[in-house]
Design an enzyme around this catalytic site. Structure first.
Site, PDB file in Angstrom:
ATOM      1  N   GLU A  37       0.818  -1.217   0.000  1.00  0.00           N
ATOM      2  CA  GLU A  37       0.000   0.000   0.000  1.00  0.00           C
ATOM      3  C   GLU A  37       0.848   1.262   0.000  1.00  0.00           C
ATOM      4  OE1 GLU A  37      -4.366  -0.983   1.956  1.00  0.00           O
ATOM      5  OE2 GLU A  37      -2.992   0.267   3.086  1.00  0.00           O
ATOM      6  N   HIS A  42       8.752 -26.656  -1.354  1.00  0.00           N
ATOM      7  CA  HIS A  42       8.156 -27.808  -2.033  1.00  0.00           C
ATOM      8  C   HIS A  42       6.964 -27.398  -2.891  1.00  0.00           C
ATOM      9  CE1 HIS A  42      10.632 -30.687   0.308  1.00  0.00           C
ATOM     10  NE2 HIS A  42      10.686 -29.629   1.099  1.00  0.00           N
ATOM     11  N   LYS A  66     -14.333  -0.624  -3.836  1.00  0.00           N
ATOM     12  CA  LYS A  66     -15.461  -0.328  -2.942  1.00  0.00           C
ATOM     13  C   LYS A  66     -16.607   0.301  -3.714  1.00  0.00           C
ATOM     14  CE  LYS A  66     -12.528   0.499   1.083  1.00  0.00           C
ATOM     15  NZ  LYS A  66     -11.993   1.510   1.997  1.00  0.00           N
TER      16      LYS A  66
HETATM   17  O1  PA5 Z   1      -3.644   0.842   5.922  1.00  0.00           O
HETATM   18  C1  PA5 Z   1      -4.757   1.230   5.674  1.00  0.00           C
HETATM   19  O2  PA5 Z   1      -5.066   2.431   5.689  1.00  0.00           O
HETATM   20  C2  PA5 Z   1      -5.894   0.271   5.376  1.00  0.00           C
HETATM   21  O3  PA5 Z   1      -5.462  -1.040   5.233  1.00  0.00           O
HETATM   22  C3  PA5 Z   1      -6.904   0.295   6.486  1.00  0.00           C
HETATM   23  O4  PA5 Z   1      -6.257  -0.054   7.682  1.00  0.00           O
HETATM   24  C4  PA5 Z   1      -8.064  -0.667   6.228  1.00  0.00           C
HETATM   25  O5  PA5 Z   1      -8.664  -0.356   5.010  1.00  0.00           O
HETATM   26  C5  PA5 Z   1      -9.081  -0.585   7.349  1.00  0.00           C
HETATM   27  O6  PA5 Z   1      -9.557   0.714   7.470  1.00  0.00           O
HETATM   28  P1  PA5 Z   1     -10.359   1.175   8.737  1.00  0.00           P
HETATM   29  O7  PA5 Z   1      -9.478   1.054   9.914  1.00  0.00           O
HETATM   30  O8  PA5 Z   1     -10.713   2.597   8.451  1.00  0.00           O
HETATM   31  O9  PA5 Z   1     -11.580   0.294   8.845  1.00  0.00           O
END
Ligand code: PA5
Length: 442
Positions: A284, A305, A419
């Site tokens: 990310e 393996h 989303k």
């Molecule tokens: O690193 C990030 O920002 C995302 O992976 C969020 O942690 C994830 O989408 C969960 O979001 P939230 O804590 O708002 O539910």
């Protein structure tokens, strides 16, 4: 303290390249240290190990003790992505793989998928146990945890009553906004705050990670101390700084060596979720603007393996970073056998971990021969302090590395695309136009 070894990259690097990339990494280090780069309003994670207040630590421990007093033996932690992977990693790494010690609750995770079977089976377990819930969502609006929480909230209220539910549900969310914050205030839940300036994937040392880890029975003070010691070491700008060296080499291998994939390699099943946490952190943080090193993982020796053939001889697109562990905390010695039908007497008297270490070394040498550069990130043993250190190491190195790559490490604009389609397909109010458009495509 984290140690890094780069010798396994030597034969892949041309003279002068490493020095050039260290220079880039030093410049990126300055940007991260001086907080004047892209996304610098999301740098709250940097100070967490040294600035976490005692009151927050003792609040986490108080929840642990209160639930213990109630006989809670199952804690369902609801969250996804950065609101899940750090805690999952620590609980997997620190727990006995098969036996739950008396007096400690089992900590399980939900809200990280939309599988009906998963939720139904988890509910089967909850019905057999004395259950409490930690719900974690920074935004407070993420669909997966919201769905799981609606189901578990109803179950807890029906099983224990509304007043007791407020004693068995703790929320970790934004200080002011979001549906989870509103609901928690209305229902009187104890809440912990995800700081505004800490993104999900950098939040393991906030209550997002600390509360579930404490409730599982592990020492969050030692974890923060390990992270603080690592922080001290990484704040020193030098040729020995492990984060600068890691960031320099992975960018070199990517940009000059054409390597598109980094595989994080573990040799202990306890660390499988460290790799999952790391994949989110780097995926990310770096995968944007058409750039990035694809983060993958293997859990050896099992994956030797299955994936070993590809890594040895397939497309030459990857390098590996091996997480090595200095010391096994348990001893199992291979015995001698009079008949020796399995022909293993040459190993009699050896620790299993010695075989593991030789498998690791042999694999690294074979992969170098096969054209796969090898880095190694070493911890002394798997405990709270070393986990705190490796969390902080990879976070700090990620900031430096992404700045070398030329991207903002702290945003994630791409996660919204799926989303919108999902909401349109589920016919969420407000998405009517997208629903119409998407139905024409399918
Ligand atoms: O690193 C990030 O920002 C995302 O992976 C969020 O942690 C994830 O989408 C969960 O979001 P939230 O804590 O708002 O539910």
């Amino acid at each position: 303290m984290i140690k890094i070894k780069l010798e396994g990259c030597n034969s892949f690097v041309k003279p002068g390249e490493y020095a050039a990339y260290m220079k880039k990494a030093f410049d990126a280090f300055d940007v991260l240290r001086d907080e004047n780069g892209a996304g610098n309003d999301f740098l709250g994670w940097k100070a967490l190990p040294s600035e976490t207040p005692e009151s927050l630590i003792s609040d986490c421990e108080a929840i642990r003790d209160a639930w213990k007093a109630k006989g809670v033996d199952l804690v369902v932690v609801i969250g996804i992505g950065g609101s899940y992977l750090g805690a999952k990693c620590a609980v997997e790494a620190l727990s006995h793989a098969f036996v739950r010690p008396a007096g400690r609750p089992q900590v399980v995770f939900a809200g990280n998928n939309l599988s009906e079977e998963y939720l139904a089976e988890l509910m089967d377990l909850a019905k057999m146990r004395n259950t409490a819930v930690i719900v974690i969502s920074k935004s407070g609006t993420t669909t997966e945890p919201a769905v799981a929480f609606r189901i578990f909230k109803e179950y807890i209220e029906q099983t224990y009553g509304k007043a007791e539910a407020a004693e068995r549900i703790v929320a970790i969310t934004d200080a002011k906004k979001g549906a989870l914050k509103t609901l928690s205030t209305q229902e009187g839940y104890k809440t912990f705050v995800v700081p505004d300036n800490v993104g999900g994937r950098f939040s393991v040392l906030t209550p997002v990670g600390l509360l579930p880890i404490a409730v599982a029975g592990f020492d969050i003070r030692a974890m923060l101390k390990g992270a603080a010691e690592e922080r001290e070491a990484l704040l020193v700008k030098s040729e020995d700084n492990a984060a600068i060296r890691y960031a320099a080499m992975r960018n070199l291998l990517h940009t000059e060596g054409g390597k598109a994939v980094e595989i994080l390699v573990t040799y202990n099943p306890k660390l499988t979720y460290l790799a999952e946490w790391w994949k989110q952190l780097y995926g990310e943080s770096e995968g944007k603007d058409g750039k990035g090193i694809f983060p993958a993982s293997v859990a050896n020796t099992a994956d030797l393996h299955s994936m070993g053939q590809f890594i040895q001889e397939g497309s030459r697109v990857m390098f590996e970073t091996v997480v090595s562990v200095g010391k096994s905390q348990r001893e199992v010695v291979i015995g001698s056998d009079a008949q020796n039908l399995d022909q293993l007497n040459y190993l009699a008297g050896q620790h299993v971990e010695h075989c593991n270490a030789m498998a690791q070394l042999g694999t690294q040498l074979a992969h170098i021969d096969g054209g796969v550069p090898q880095m190694e990130v070493a911890i002394e043993k798997i405990d709270e302090a070393n986990l705190g250190a490796i969390f902080y190491f990879f976070e700090f190195a990620c900031g430096i590395s992404a700045y070398v790559l030329g991207v903002n490490p702290f945003n994630q604009p791409g996660v919204e695309a799926y989303k919108k389609n999902m909401f349109a397909l589920l016919r969420k109010p407000g998405y009517e136009a997208q629903t119409e458009a998407i139905l024409k495509r399918i």
